[in-house]
Design a protein around this motif. Structure first.
Motif, short mmCIF file in Angstrom:
data_model
loop_
_atom_site.label_atom_id
_atom_site.label_comp_id
_atom_site.label_asym_id
_atom_site.label_seq_id
_atom_site.Cartn_x
_atom_site.Cartn_y
_atom_site.Cartn_z
N ASP A 259 29.85 -0.06 -26.70
CA ASP A 259 30.84 0.99 -26.67
C ASP A 259 30.97 1.56 -25.26
N PRO A 260 32.18 1.88 -24.84
CA PRO A 260 32.34 2.49 -23.52
C PRO A 260 31.83 3.93 -23.53
N PRO A 261 31.44 4.45 -22.38
CA PRO A 261 30.96 5.84 -22.31
C PRO A 261 32.09 6.81 -22.67
N LEU A 262 31.72 7.96 -23.19
CA LEU A 262 32.71 8.97 -23.55
C LEU A 262 33.31 9.66 -22.33
N LEU A 263 32.57 9.66 -21.24
CA LEU A 263 33.03 10.28 -19.99
C LEU A 263 32.73 9.35 -18.84
N PRO A 264 33.56 9.37 -17.80
CA PRO A 264 33.21 8.61 -16.60
C PRO A 264 31.90 9.17 -16.01
N GLN A 265 31.13 8.32 -15.41
CA GLN A 265 29.84 8.73 -14.86
C GLN A 265 29.99 9.88 -13.87
N ARG A 266 31.04 9.89 -13.11
CA ARG A 266 31.22 10.94 -12.10
C ARG A 266 31.41 12.33 -12.73
N GLU A 267 31.82 12.40 -13.99
CA GLU A 267 32.02 13.68 -14.67
C GLU A 267 30.80 14.14 -15.46
N GLN A 268 29.81 13.29 -15.59
CA GLN A 268 28.66 13.62 -16.42
C GLN A 268 27.87 14.84 -15.93
N PRO A 269 27.66 15.01 -14.62
CA PRO A 269 26.94 16.23 -14.19
C PRO A 269 27.66 17.52 -14.59
N GLU A 270 28.99 17.53 -14.47
CA GLU A 270 29.77 18.70 -14.89
C GLU A 270 29.62 18.94 -16.39
N PHE A 271 29.66 17.85 -17.14
CA PHE A 271 29.51 17.93 -18.59
C PHE A 271 28.15 18.52 -18.97
N VAL A 272 27.11 18.07 -18.30
CA VAL A 272 25.76 18.58 -18.57
C VAL A 272 25.70 20.07 -18.26
N ARG A 273 26.34 20.52 -17.18
CA ARG A 273 26.36 21.95 -16.86
C ARG A 273 27.05 22.75 -17.97
N LEU A 274 28.13 22.20 -18.51
CA LEU A 274 28.83 22.88 -19.60
C LEU A 274 27.92 23.02 -20.83
N VAL A 275 27.28 21.94 -21.22
CA VAL A 275 26.41 21.97 -22.39
C VAL A 275 25.26 22.94 -22.17
N ARG A 276 24.68 22.91 -20.99
CA ARG A 276 23.58 23.86 -20.69
C ARG A 276 24.07 25.30 -20.77
N ALA A 277 25.24 25.56 -20.22
CA ALA A 277 25.79 26.92 -20.27
C ALA A 277 26.02 27.34 -21.72
N GLY A 278 26.48 26.40 -22.54
CA GLY A 278 26.70 26.71 -23.95
C GLY A 278 25.43 27.04 -24.68
N PHE A 279 24.36 26.36 -24.33
CA PHE A 279 23.09 26.58 -25.03
C PHE A 279 22.27 27.73 -24.44
N GLU A 280 22.70 28.31 -23.34
CA GLU A 280 21.95 29.43 -22.77
C GLU A 280 21.82 30.57 -23.76
N GLY A 281 22.84 30.79 -24.53
CA GLY A 281 22.79 31.84 -25.56
C GLY A 281 22.88 31.22 -26.93
N SER A 282 22.05 30.22 -27.19
CA SER A 282 22.19 29.41 -28.40
C SER A 282 22.05 30.19 -29.70
N SER A 283 21.51 31.39 -29.65
CA SER A 283 21.41 32.18 -30.88
C SER A 283 22.70 32.94 -31.16
N GLN A 284 23.64 32.88 -30.24
CA GLN A 284 24.91 33.57 -30.42
C GLN A 284 26.05 32.55 -30.53
N ALA A 285 27.21 33.04 -30.89
CA ALA A 285 28.38 32.17 -31.00
C ALA A 285 28.69 31.55 -29.64
N LEU A 286 29.10 30.32 -29.66
CA LEU A 286 29.41 29.60 -28.42
C LEU A 286 30.51 30.31 -27.64
N SER A 287 31.45 30.92 -28.32
CA SER A 287 32.52 31.64 -27.63
C SER A 287 31.97 32.72 -26.71
#
Length: 85
Positions: free
Chosen positions: A1-29
């Motif tokens: 299967d091809p990757p869901l994101l180009p490799q060059r975008e993966q660091p940005e994606f990881v930053r987004l996921v980390r930011a989302g989980f910083e307050g994981s006990s609260q709503a993602l919004s």
């Protein structure tokens, strides 16, 4: 299967996921409030059939990629918060 994101975008994606989980006990919004407007969040949730108060752990990888895509179209780069990838 091809990757869901180009490799060059993966660091940005990881930053987004980390930011989302910083307050994981609260709503993602709340964790992403500085990055996404309430209207854009409601639209995203409606399109993905998610509750607006969804927590980060409740999104699957395809939801995270879709969220990343939405934010990427709104901003050229995802802002860092002084932390590494």
């Amino acid at each position: 299967d091809p990757p869901l994101l180009p490799q060059r975008e993966q660091p940005e994606f990881v930053r987004l996921v980390r930011a989302g989980f910083e307050g994981s006990s609260q709503a993602l919004s709340r964790s992403l409030a500085p990055r996404v407007t309430s209207g854009a969040w409601r639209r995203f949730c409606r399109e993905r059939a998610l509750r607006p108060d969804v927590r980060p752990r409740d999104l699957d990888v395809h939801d995270w990629v879709a969220l990343f895509g939405m934010l990427k179209h709104r901003r050229p780069t995802y802002p860092t918060r002084g932390t590494g990838v």
